[in-house]
Enzyme design. Structure first.
Site, PDB file in Angstrom:
ATOM      1  CD  GLU A 100      82.885 154.256  46.358  1.00 21.30           C
ATOM      2  OE1 GLU A 100      82.290 154.311  47.429  1.00 21.30           O
ATOM      3  OE2 GLU A 100      82.758 153.316  45.542  1.00 21.30           O
ATOM      4  CE  LYS A 107      74.086 154.143  50.067  1.00 22.59           C
ATOM      5  NZ  LYS A 107      73.553 152.933  50.092  1.00 22.59           N
ATOM      6  CG  HIS A 141      74.810 147.222  39.585  1.00 24.45           C
ATOM      7  ND1 HIS A 141      76.100 147.263  40.048  1.00 24.45           N
ATOM      8  CD2 HIS A 141      74.779 147.992  38.475  1.00 24.45           C
ATOM      9  CE1 HIS A 141      76.822 148.027  39.251  1.00 24.45           C
ATOM     10  NE2 HIS A 141      76.042 148.476  38.283  1.00 24.45           N
ATOM     11  NE  ARG A 152      67.779 145.767  52.530  1.00 23.13           N
ATOM     12  CZ  ARG A 152      68.393 144.936  51.718  1.00 23.13           C
ATOM     13  NH1 ARG A 152      68.323 143.644  51.937  1.00 23.13           N
ATOM     14  NH2 ARG A 152      69.088 145.372  50.693  1.00 23.13           N
TER      15      ARG A 152
END
Lengths: 508, 169
Positions: free
Chosen positions: A204, A120, A239, A296
Site C-alpha cells: 500500500e 485484507k 498503533h 464488532r
C-alpha cells in the site's frame, strides 16, 4: 423475518466490556451469564452478572479463547445468545459459525462477513468493487519482484508492506528507499509467516501524516444500514489508540457525508449485520481511504453513544433478535462533543511498562457529562494475563472546548493508588496546545513525547506540609491505637473503660 | 512527640504543639500551622488551614510507615523516618556496595525467555531475561559488564514483583 426473544445472554469476555454489556442486558430485562478463568474469580463481571461459570485456567488460550468450552457452557445454562465483546473471539469466524451450528445466536455479523473482512486482500477487492476508495497499492498477493517494481513506479515511494492475515502492526514494513524494497518484502513475508502462519503480503502507499478516522455503522436483517458518524482516533502510540473524540476536529461537513456514504456502501458490500466500524485513513488533503473493517463493537463506542444518545449494545441485541434498527439515518444528530481517554495500568514514565497489581484505593470522578466504564475496585488485584486497560473515562460537553475542560477536571478527580496508571500522561495531552487546537494526526504522541513526559510534579510547599501533617496525625493515632490494644489485652474485663478509651481517640 | 517525615528529597521535622478536638497546632520544621483536621473517611483527612480546604487521601504503602498521599493537585509518597527505618536504610546502603546486581521486575509476570545461563559473561545492556505481562514482553538488560552468578527462576515460571530473578557479579 420472525422475531426471537432473547432471554439470556452469555458474555464471552471479561473486564470493562463484559460489565458494560451486562448493564444493557439488565435494562432490557435479559439475564446475563459471565464466564471466568482462574484469575478472574474476583472480577467485577462475575460479581455483576446473574450467573457465572468457570471455564478454565488463566491464560486466554485456555479460557476466553476456548470457543468449544464457551459454547458448551452456553448450551448447558440455556443461554439464547453469546455477546463476544471486543478482542478474544469477537472476530473469529469459526466461533461465530460454531455458535450458529449449535443453535446459539452470535451477537455480531454472519460468519461469512467476518471472513470477507478478515482477509485484507479480499476486503480491498470488495471495497474497490463497491466504489469505496482504498489506499493505492496491490490488489493481489505479491508474486515477483518485477510486478512489485511496476507497482512502486505507479504509486511512488514511500510504501508499506502488510500481511494479508495481519493486524495490530505485526508484519508491517515501511519502505522509503528503493534499495530497501527487496529485503523488506522478504522480512515482511517471514514475519507474517511466523505471526499468522501465512506469508501472503501486499503493498500500500504510505500516507505521511494521516488521520485515523472511523465510522460506526449499524445494519439490521431487513436491509437497513445507517452510520452513526465518525470517531477521530489519531492519538495513538504504536498503533494503540489512547484518546478518541467525536466529532473529528479535522473533517468537514461535506467530507463527513461522503465518508458516511462510503461506510454504508462498505458494510453493504459484505452483507453486514449488527454493529461494525469502518476505519479510514484521511491524508492531509482530506482524501480518504478504506483501511479495514472491525466486525464488532469498538472500545471507543461510548463517545458515539454519548453524542447520538443510542445504546449500541441494545441495538446489537435488537438486531440479533431480528428487529429493525430503532431509528432512521435522518433522525440521528451529533449532539455536542465527546472525548474518551483509555486509562491503563502502565507506567508512561518507564516506557509504558505494564503494571499489574492490587488497587489500594480508587476515587472515581462524577458529575455532569462524565461517564466511567471500568471494572476495578478497591482491593482488586489486576491479573497479569490480560489487557492493561482498566477503565475508560468519557466526557461530554456542548462544545469541544467544554468537553476538554471537563475531561481535565475528571482526570484531576480520578485517583487510583496501588498500580501506576496513564492518568498523568493523559492530563498532559489535554493541556497540549496542538491537541487543544485540534491540530494533530497519528504522529501526535511521537512528536510530542518529550514534553508529554515532562511532569513538573512540584506541589505547592504548603500542600506538602499539609500532607506531612496528615501523615503525622495518621501515624501517631495508629501508634496510640496500637498501644491501647496492648493495654486492653491486660484489662480485658473492663469493657466500659475500653469503650471510653477507644471513644477518646476516635476523633481521628 | 516529634517525627521526621520524608517527601521526595525533603525531610522535615514534624511536632505536635497542642491539640484540642479537631483543632491542632503543628510545627513543620520551623513553621507553625494552626489547622482544623478531621478524618472524614477511613484514611481520608480534611484539613482546613487559613480558610483553604485540603482533601488528603492517605493510602498505606509497603509498611505502616510508608504512605501514598493524594491531594487533588498532587500525588506524593510519604515516609515516616524513625530509628528503626533509619537503621534499615543504612543497612540497605551497605547492600548496594557489595557489588552484586540482582535483576528483578517492578511488576508480576511470566518468564518468557532466559537467553543466558549461569557462568555466562555478559556485557552491560545485553538482555538477560524476558518477562511477559499484560500481553507485552519486556526485556531486562544487564546493568553492568559481568558474569551471570545465579539464575533463580526458569522459563515459564510465574513471578511476583521485586522477586530476585538473575544475579550478575
Amino acid at each position: 423475518m420472525h422475531l426471537i426473544m432473547i432471554k439470556k445472554v452469555l458474555i464471552a469476555n471479561r473486564g470493562e466490556i463484559a460489565v458494560r454489556v451486562i448493564r444493557s442486558c439488565r435494562e432490557l430485562g435479559i439475564k446475563s451469564v459471565a464466564i471466568y478463568s482462574d484469575a478472574d474469580r474476583n472480577a467485577m463481571h462475575v460479581r455483576y452478572a446473574d450467573e457465572a461459570y468457570h471455564i478454565g485456567p488463566s491464560p486466554s488460550k485456555e479460557s476466553y479463547l476456548n470457543g468449544d468450552k464457551i459454547i458448551e457452557v452456553a448450551l448447558s445454562c440455556e443461554a439464547d445468545a453469546i455477546h463476544p465483546g471486543y478482542g478474544f473471539l469477537s472476530e473469529n469466524a469459526d466461533f461465530a459459525k460454531k455458535c450458529e451450528a449449535s443453535g446459539i445466536i452470535f451477537i455480531g455479523p454472519k460468519w461469512e462477513s467476518i471472513v470477507s473482512m478478515g482477509d485484507k486482500i479480499s476486503a480491498r477487492q470488495k471495497m474497490i468493487e463497491a466504489g469505496v476508495p482504498v489506499v493505492p497499492g496491490t490488489q493481489q498477493k505479491i508474486s515477483d519482484i518485477e510486478t512489485v517494481n511496476k507497482i512502486v513506479n505507479e504509486i511512488g515511494l514511500p510504501i508499506i508492506i502488510k500481511a494479508s492475515a495481519g493486524g495490530g502492526g505485526k508484519g508491517m514494513r515501511l519502505v522509503r528507499k528503493r534499495e530497501e524494497l527487496v529485503s523488506a518484502i522478504r522480512m515482511a513475508q517471514s514475519e507474517a509467516l511466523s505471526s499468522f502462519g501465512n506469508d501472503t503480503v501486499y503493498i500500500e502507499k504510505y500516507l505521511d501524516s494521516p488521520h485515523h478516522i472511523e465510522f460506526q455503522i449499524l445494519a439490521d436483517k431487513h436491509g437497513n444500514t445507517v452510520h452513526l458518524f465518525e470517531r477521530e482516533c489519531s492519538v495513538q502510540r504504536r498503533h494503540q489508540k489512547m484518546i478518541e473524540e467525536t466529532p473529528s476536529p479535522f473533517i468537514t461537513l461535506e467530507l463527513r457525508e461522503k465518508m458516511g456514504e462510503a461506510a454504508i456502501a462498505a458494510a453493504k458490500a459484505v452483507n453486514y449485520e449488527g454493529a461494525g466500524t469502518i476505519e479510514f485513513l484521511v491524508d492531509a488533503n482530506r482524501n480518504f481511504y478504506f483501511l479495514e473493517m472491525n466486525t464488532r463493537l469498538q472500545v471507543e463506542h461510548p463517545i458515539t453513544e454519548r453524542t447520538t444518545g443510542i445504546d449500541l449494545v441494545k441495538e446489537q441485541i435488537y438486531i440479533a433478535s431480528g428487529k429493525k434498527i430503532s431509528f432512521t439515518q435522518e433522525e440521528l444528530i451529533q449532539f455536542g462533543h465527546s472525548i474518551e481517554c483509555r486509562i491503563s495500568a502502565e507506567d508512561p514514565f518507564n516506557n509504558f511498562m505494564p503494571n499489574p497489581g492490587t488497587i489500594k484505593h480508587i476515587s472515581e470522578p462524577n458529575g455532569l457529562g462524565i461517564r466511567t466504564d471500568g471494572y476495578v475496585y478497591e482491593g482488586y488485584e489486576i491479573p497479569m494475563y490480560y489487557d492493561p486497560m482498566i477503565t475508560k473515562l468519557i466526557s461530554w460537553g456542548r462544545t469541544r472546548g467544554e468537553a476538554i475542560e471537563r475531561m481535565k477536571r475528571a482526570l484531576f478527580e480520578y485517583k487510583i493508588t496501588g498500580v501506576k496508571t496513564s492518568i498523568k500522561f493523559l492530563e498532559k495531552i489535554m493541556e497540549n496546545k496542538d491537541f487543544i487546537e485540534g491540530n494533530y494526526d497519528t504522529h501526535f504522541i511521537e512528536k510530542h513525547l518529550e514534553e508529554l513526559l515532562d511532569i513538573h510534579n512540584d506541589p505547592h510547599p504548603t500542600t506538602t506540609d499539609m500532607a506531612m501533617i496528615a501523615a503525622y496525625i495518621d501515624y501517631t493515632s495508629k501508634l496510640e491505637k496500637l498501644a491501647m490494644s496492648d493495654f486492653t489485652v491486660t484489662r480485658r474485663n473492663e469493657k466500659w473503660k475500653e469503650y471510653g478509651l477507644i471513644k477518646s481517640i476516635q476523633r481521628f | 512527640m516529634a517525627l521526621d517525615i520524608k517527601i521526595g528529597d525533603r525531610i522535615a521535622n514534624v511536632r505536635l504543639v497542642k491539640k484540642d478536638g479537631s483543632k491542632a497546632t503543628i510545627e513543620v520544621d520551623d513553621k507553625l500551622y494552626d489547622v482544623d483536621i478531621v478524618m472524614v473517611e477511613e484514611g481520608v483527612y480534611s484539613i482546613i488551614h487559613d480558610g483553604k480546604s485540603y482533601n488528603i487521601e492517605m493510602i498505606q504503602g509497603n509498611s505502616p510507615k510508608n504512605y501514598f498521599v493524594n491531594t487533588y493537585y498532587s500525588s506524593l509518597e510519604v515516609d515516616i523516618i524513625d530509628a528503626q527505618s533509619r537503621y534499615q536504610q543504612n543497612r540497605n546502603k551497605d547492600g548496594i556496595h557489595s557489588g552484586d546486581k540482582i535483576i528483578s521486575t517492578p511488576m508480576p509476570g511470566k518468564i518468557v525467555r532466559i537467553p543466558v545461563k549461569e557462568g555466562d559473561v555478559v556485557e552491560k545492556g545485553s538482555t538477560v531475561i524476558v518477562i511477559s505481562a499484560m500481553k507485552m514482553e519486556s526485556e531486562y538488560k544487564s546493568p553492568t559488564d559481568g558474569v551471570v552468578k545465579k539464575i533463580y527462576v526458569n522459563e515459564g515460571d510465574t513471578i511476583n514483583s521485586h522477586q530476585p530473578l538473575v544475579e550478575i557479579e
